[in-house]
Design an enzyme around this catalytic site. Sequence first.
Site, mmCIF file in Angstrom:
data_model
loop_
_atom_site.group_PDB
_atom_site.id
_atom_site.type_symbol
_atom_site.label_atom_id
_atom_site.label_comp_id
_atom_site.label_asym_id
_atom_site.label_seq_id
_atom_site.Cartn_x
_atom_site.Cartn_y
_atom_site.Cartn_z
ATOM 1 N N GLY A 47 -7.677 87.642 -1.294
ATOM 2 C CA GLY A 47 -8.321 88.899 -1.660
ATOM 3 C C GLY A 47 -9.823 88.914 -1.453
ATOM 4 C CG HIS A 48 -13.892 87.102 -2.371
ATOM 5 N ND1 HIS A 48 -14.864 86.347 -1.766
ATOM 6 C CD2 HIS A 48 -14.550 87.969 -3.164
ATOM 7 C CE1 HIS A 48 -16.058 86.718 -2.194
ATOM 8 N NE2 HIS A 48 -15.893 87.709 -3.045
ATOM 9 C CG PHE A 49 -14.040 89.857 1.364
ATOM 10 C CD1 PHE A 49 -13.933 90.835 0.387
ATOM 11 C CD2 PHE A 49 -15.170 89.060 1.383
ATOM 12 C CE1 PHE A 49 -14.949 91.036 -0.542
ATOM 13 C CE2 PHE A 49 -16.180 89.252 0.459
ATOM 14 C CZ PHE A 49 -16.081 90.230 -0.506
#
EC number: 4.2.1.59
Length: 144
Positions: A47-49
């Site tokens: 999720g990052h990224f």
Amino acid sequence: MLDIKKIKEILPHRYPFLLVDRVISVEEGKKVTAIKNVTANEEFFNGHFPEYPVMPGVLIVEALAQTSGIAMMQSEANKGKIGLFAGIDGCRFKRQVIPGDQLLLEAEITRMRGAIAKAKVKATVEGDLVCEAEIMFALSDLPK
């Protein structure tokens, strides 16, 4: 030098939040140097990224705090305690950390008075400064 088994005897953190892979040097109760191998398989990169994976700065600080915890627990008086994050000063990020990097984590205890400790910390990759700060801890007994 401390391997992951010894690190787990000192720190209460576990996957996915144990962010120190190996301790490469120890000055008892004073200074610790450790490493974190940052792989493409780290959970946080989902999720990052997804298209531009960068290690979150807060996790770099956490890795430094864990390294500081190892340094504090090398003192016989602190065996069986935990260092709880109490504050941070002067935190600066200078470089991104990406998959394949090896973080060199350094923590030097600069003050230990009663239940309060301070550590000067820095993280580097291949000699380039990633992050530096001063972290404060409150020492507490581990629950039995």
